[in-house]
Design a protein around this motif. Structure first.
Motif, PDB file in Angstrom:
ATOM      1  N   LEU A 193      28.285 -34.437  -5.095  1.00 22.30           N
ATOM      2  CA  LEU A 193      28.173 -32.980  -5.006  1.00 22.30           C
ATOM      3  C   LEU A 193      26.996 -32.440  -5.811  1.00 22.30           C
ATOM      4  CD1 LEU A 193      31.923 -31.907  -5.113  1.00 22.30           C
ATOM      5  CD2 LEU A 193      30.354 -31.787  -3.161  1.00 22.30           C
ATOM      6  N   ARG A 194      26.670 -33.074  -6.908  1.00 15.07           N
ATOM      7  CA  ARG A 194      25.462 -32.658  -7.632  1.00 15.07           C
ATOM      8  C   ARG A 194      24.224 -32.892  -6.771  1.00 15.07           C
ATOM      9  NH1 ARG A 194      26.764 -35.401 -13.538  1.00 15.07           N
ATOM     10  NH2 ARG A 194      28.212 -33.793 -14.300  1.00 15.07           N
ATOM     11  N   THR A 195      24.229 -33.972  -6.001  1.00 15.19           N
ATOM     12  CA  THR A 195      23.124 -34.209  -5.080  1.00 15.19           C
ATOM     13  C   THR A 195      23.120 -33.165  -3.975  1.00 15.19           C
ATOM     14  OG1 THR A 195      23.406 -36.565  -5.551  1.00 15.19           O
ATOM     15  CG2 THR A 195      21.954 -35.989  -3.732  1.00 15.19           C
ATOM     16  N   VAL A 196      24.299 -32.722  -3.548  1.00 17.01           N
ATOM     17  CA  VAL A 196      24.387 -31.611  -2.585  1.00 17.01           C
ATOM     18  C   VAL A 196      23.639 -30.397  -3.112  1.00 17.01           C
ATOM     19  CG1 VAL A 196      25.970 -29.925  -1.561  1.00 17.01           C
ATOM     20  CG2 VAL A 196      26.537 -32.364  -1.497  1.00 17.01           C
ATOM     21  N   ASN A 252      37.077 -26.258   0.067  1.00 19.03           N
ATOM     22  CA  ASN A 252      37.109 -25.521   1.336  1.00 19.03           C
ATOM     23  C   ASN A 252      36.101 -24.374   1.326  1.00 19.03           C
ATOM     24  OD1 ASN A 252      39.097 -27.163   2.434  1.00 19.03           O
ATOM     25  ND2 ASN A 252      40.778 -25.836   1.804  1.00 19.03           N
ATOM     26  N   THR A 253      35.997 -23.690   0.203  1.00 16.81           N
ATOM     27  CA  THR A 253      35.026 -22.610   0.085  1.00 16.81           C
ATOM     28  C   THR A 253      33.606 -23.154   0.192  1.00 16.81           C
ATOM     29  OG1 THR A 253      36.526 -21.317  -1.307  1.00 16.81           O
ATOM     30  CG2 THR A 253      34.185 -20.738  -1.389  1.00 16.81           C
ATOM     31  N   LEU A 254      33.339 -24.261  -0.504  1.00 12.96           N
ATOM     32  CA  LEU A 254      32.007 -24.852  -0.470  1.00 12.96           C
ATOM     33  C   LEU A 254      31.583 -25.190   0.957  1.00 12.96           C
ATOM     34  CD1 LEU A 254      29.548 -26.065  -2.002  1.00 12.96           C
ATOM     35  CD2 LEU A 254      30.826 -28.227  -2.073  1.00 12.96           C
ATOM     36  N   LEU A 255      32.496 -25.720   1.742  1.00 14.13           N
ATOM     37  CA  LEU A 255      32.139 -26.168   3.089  1.00 14.13           C
ATOM     38  C   LEU A 255      31.775 -25.028   4.025  1.00 14.13           C
ATOM     39  CD1 LEU A 255      34.749 -29.015   3.465  1.00 14.13           C
ATOM     40  CD2 LEU A 255      32.275 -29.292   3.450  1.00 14.13           C
ATOM     41  N   LYS A 266      18.882 -17.042   7.492  1.00 14.24           N
ATOM     42  CA  LYS A 266      19.689 -16.321   6.513  1.00 14.24           C
ATOM     43  C   LYS A 266      20.839 -17.214   6.077  1.00 14.24           C
ATOM     44  CE  LYS A 266      21.485 -12.828   4.205  1.00 14.24           C
ATOM     45  NZ  LYS A 266      20.888 -12.374   2.927  1.00 14.24           N
ATOM     46  N   ALA A 267      20.801 -17.643   4.835  1.00 11.56           N
ATOM     47  CA  ALA A 267      21.809 -18.567   4.335  1.00 11.56           C
ATOM     48  C   ALA A 267      23.119 -17.857   4.025  1.00 11.56           C
ATOM     49  CB  ALA A 267      21.297 -19.253   3.076  1.00 11.56           C
ATOM     50  N   VAL A 268      24.210 -18.588   4.176  1.00  7.05           N
ATOM     51  CA  VAL A 268      25.522 -18.067   3.790  1.00  7.05           C
ATOM     52  C   VAL A 268      25.588 -17.869   2.283  1.00  7.05           C
ATOM     53  CG1 VAL A 268      27.990 -18.617   3.670  1.00  7.05           C
ATOM     54  CG2 VAL A 268      26.706 -19.052   5.777  1.00  7.05           C
ATOM     55  N   ARG A 269      25.021 -18.819   1.543  1.00  5.93           N
ATOM     56  CA  ARG A 269      25.015 -18.744   0.079  1.00  5.93           C
ATOM     57  C   ARG A 269      23.636 -19.115  -0.447  1.00  5.93           C
ATOM     58  NH1 ARG A 269      30.095 -20.720   1.069  1.00  5.93           N
ATOM     59  NH2 ARG A 269      31.729 -19.351   0.257  1.00  5.93           N
ATOM     60  N   SER A 270      23.323 -18.564  -1.588  1.00  7.99           N
ATOM     61  CA  SER A 270      22.099 -18.948  -2.277  1.00  7.99           C
ATOM     62  C   SER A 270      22.309 -20.310  -2.935  1.00  7.99           C
ATOM     63  CB  SER A 270      21.742 -17.921  -3.343  1.00  7.99           C
ATOM     64  OG  SER A 270      22.704 -17.940  -4.381  1.00  7.99           O
ATOM     65  N   ALA A 271      21.213 -20.924  -3.349  1.00 10.17           N
ATOM     66  CA  ALA A 271      21.311 -22.199  -4.051  1.00 10.17           C
ATOM     67  C   ALA A 271      22.088 -22.049  -5.352  1.00 10.17           C
ATOM     68  CB  ALA A 271      19.919 -22.755  -4.323  1.00 10.17           C
ATOM     69  N   SER A 272      21.907 -20.950  -6.039  1.00 15.90           N
ATOM     70  CA  SER A 272      22.624 -20.740  -7.305  1.00 15.90           C
ATOM     71  C   SER A 272      24.119 -20.575  -7.076  1.00 15.90           C
ATOM     72  CB  SER A 272      22.059 -19.532  -8.056  1.00 15.90           C
ATOM     73  OG  SER A 272      22.219 -18.344  -7.298  1.00 15.90           O
ATOM     74  N   GLU A 273      24.493 -19.967  -5.962  1.00 18.59           N
ATOM     75  CA  GLU A 273      25.923 -19.819  -5.651  1.00 18.59           C
ATOM     76  C   GLU A 273      26.554 -21.176  -5.337  1.00 18.59           C
ATOM     77  OE1 GLU A 273      26.184 -15.304  -3.802  1.00 18.59           O
ATOM     78  OE2 GLU A 273      25.375 -16.930  -2.545  1.00 18.59           O
ATOM     79  N   VAL A 274      25.825 -22.025  -4.628  1.00 18.48           N
ATOM     80  CA  VAL A 274      26.337 -23.370  -4.357  1.00 18.48           C
ATOM     81  C   VAL A 274      26.460 -24.152  -5.658  1.00 18.48           C
ATOM     82  CG1 VAL A 274      25.745 -25.596  -3.307  1.00 18.48           C
ATOM     83  CG2 VAL A 274      25.620 -23.500  -1.957  1.00 18.48           C
ATOM     84  N   SER A 275      25.465 -24.037  -6.514  1.00 14.36           N
ATOM     85  CA  SER A 275      25.528 -24.721  -7.800  1.00 14.36           C
ATOM     86  C   SER A 275      26.743 -24.275  -8.609  1.00 14.36           C
ATOM     87  CB  SER A 275      24.241 -24.448  -8.587  1.00 14.36           C
ATOM     88  OG  SER A 275      24.279 -25.077  -9.845  1.00 14.36           O
ATOM     89  N   LEU A 277      29.581 -23.107  -7.416  1.00 11.09           N
ATOM     90  CA  LEU A 277      30.775 -23.663  -6.780  1.00 11.09           C
ATOM     91  C   LEU A 277      30.965 -25.125  -7.166  1.00 11.09           C
ATOM     92  CD1 LEU A 277      30.898 -22.285  -3.114  1.00 11.09           C
ATOM     93  CD2 LEU A 277      32.799 -22.340  -4.741  1.00 11.09           C
ATOM     94  N   VAL A 278      29.889 -25.888  -7.156  1.00  9.72           N
ATOM     95  CA  VAL A 278      29.984 -27.298  -7.526  1.00  9.72           C
ATOM     96  C   VAL A 278      30.412 -27.434  -8.985  1.00  9.72           C
ATOM     97  CG1 VAL A 278      28.637 -29.414  -7.891  1.00  9.72           C
ATOM     98  CG2 VAL A 278      28.417 -28.127  -5.754  1.00  9.72           C
ATOM     99  N   SER A 279      29.942 -26.560  -9.835  1.00  9.84           N
ATOM    100  CA  SER A 279      30.371 -26.584 -11.245  1.00  9.84           C
ATOM    101  C   SER A 279      31.862 -26.326 -11.368  1.00  9.84           C
ATOM    102  CB  SER A 279      29.585 -25.551 -12.053  1.00  9.84           C
ATOM    103  OG  SER A 279      28.219 -25.899 -12.127  1.00  9.84           O
ATOM    104  N   ARG A 280      32.386 -25.402 -10.562  1.00  7.48           N
ATOM    105  CA  ARG A 280      33.829 -25.126 -10.593  1.00  7.48           C
ATOM    106  C   ARG A 280      34.619 -26.327 -10.074  1.00  7.48           C
ATOM    107  NH1 ARG A 280      32.069 -19.805  -9.285  1.00  7.48           N
ATOM    108  NH2 ARG A 280      32.479 -19.997  -7.051  1.00  7.48           N
ATOM    109  N   ILE A 281      34.086 -26.996  -9.062  1.00 10.37           N
ATOM    110  CA  ILE A 281      34.749 -28.201  -8.553  1.00 10.37           C
ATOM    111  C   ILE A 281      34.758 -29.286  -9.625  1.00 10.37           C
ATOM    112  CG2 ILE A 281      34.506 -30.103  -6.901  1.00 10.37           C
ATOM    113  CD1 ILE A 281      33.443 -27.944  -4.907  1.00 10.37           C
TER     114      ILE A 281
END
Length: 289
Positions: A193-196, A252-255, A266-275, A277-281
């Motif tokens: 996921l960090r690679t994601v 599920n949210t990440l996917l 137009k992305a669903v999430r920014s890169a910082s938002e994905v980061s 989410l991965v931190s919360r996971i």
């Protein structure tokens, strides 16, 4: 090695080719998780769906470190954990590659069949040599060659199943009790996921997605990480139901970040938002190890 204790890893073969929208693990029986189980005969029914830096090249000597900094993403993992993370990312490449190819997007699919050799296979060699894992680079080369020649999708699927069998065999050299231990398996999920996060970040120019290959890499890796979590969920729920539920909700949210294999600008999430989410996971997994 066959059996339910190790289906976290050997069951991913069925997932790779059966994934459709990328939000759920394929529903397969325990029989499908055997060492040479059904790696993906569902693909024909389910699927409707650039290069990296580093010293990659033929044989993958630079490893997935060219894949947006995997050397940092997998830092802290043991040698065997990093080995399995890289195997998982090969599966992720094959997942999106097969989806694109089956949809007729053969040129878009090609990088995802090249990267396993160019960027990942070299990262496996030390453990493969130590544990006497038979080489399978020729199987990967045959697969990418078929994609280059644009052979029928069914033939690509069949050769992908050959590669998935090799990946399952390569996984089987890790002891079953190690593979089934959340303390071992969950850090592998986190490394993937960090690679994601790294790949998804590389897909952007400004606020728009400009590099579809990086977007697709992040999608494939997220799908396989999700498959690992899905297969571990019953055991994790027994350990800590609340933490397991939080982990599943966050996954599920990440996917939902990837509504399709081909990105919109137009992305669903920014890169910082994905980061984030991965931190919360990652935080949720810490309670389950």
């Amino acid at each position: 090695m066959a059996g339910s204790k190790v289906k976290i890893w050997v069951g991913l073969g069925a997932y790779v080719l059966a994934s459709g929208a990328g939000t759920a693990l394929a529903q397969t029986s325990d029989a499908d998780y055997s060492l040479h189980g059904k790696h993906g005969v569902q693909m024909a029914q389910a699927a409707t769906h650039g290069g990296h830096g580093g010293e990659g090249g033929e044989g993958g000597e630079g490893g997935e470190g060219g894949e947006a900094g995997e050397s940092q993403a997998l830092s802290g993992l043991s040698k065997e954990q990093a080995y399995l993370a890289n195997i998982s990312m090969i599966r992720g490449h094959l997942n999106v590659g097969n989806e694109l190819y089956a949809a007729g997007k053969t040129n878009d699919a090609l990088p995802h069949f090249l990267h396993p050799v160019e960027e990942l296979y070299g990262e496996l060699k030390e453990v493969m040599d130590e544990k006497k894992v038979p080489a399978f680079k020729s199987d990967l080369d045959k697969l990418s060659g078929m994609v280059k020649r644009k052979v029928p999708a069914q033939q690509v699927q069949e050769q992908t199943e050959v590669v998935l069998t090799r990946l399952t065999e390569a996984t089987s050299v890790i002891p079953a009790n190690t593979l089934s231990d959340p303390a071992f398996a969950l850090p592998v999920v986190v490394g993937v996921l960090r690679t994601v996060t790294d790949e998804y970040t590389e897909a952007f120019e400004g606020d728009t997605i400009a590099n579809p290959v990086e977007y697709q890499d992040s999608l494939g890796f997220a799908r396989v990480a999700n498959a690992m979590v899905e297969l571990m969920t019953p055991a994790l729920t027994t350990k800590d139901a609340d933490a397991a539920n939080q982990l599943r909700e966050q996954m599920n949210t990440l996917l939902t970040t990837w509504p399709a294999v081909t990105p919109a600008k137009k992305a669903v999430r920014s890169a910082s938002e994905v980061s984030a989410l991965v931190s919360r996971i990652e935080f949720a997994t810490a309670r389950l190890r």
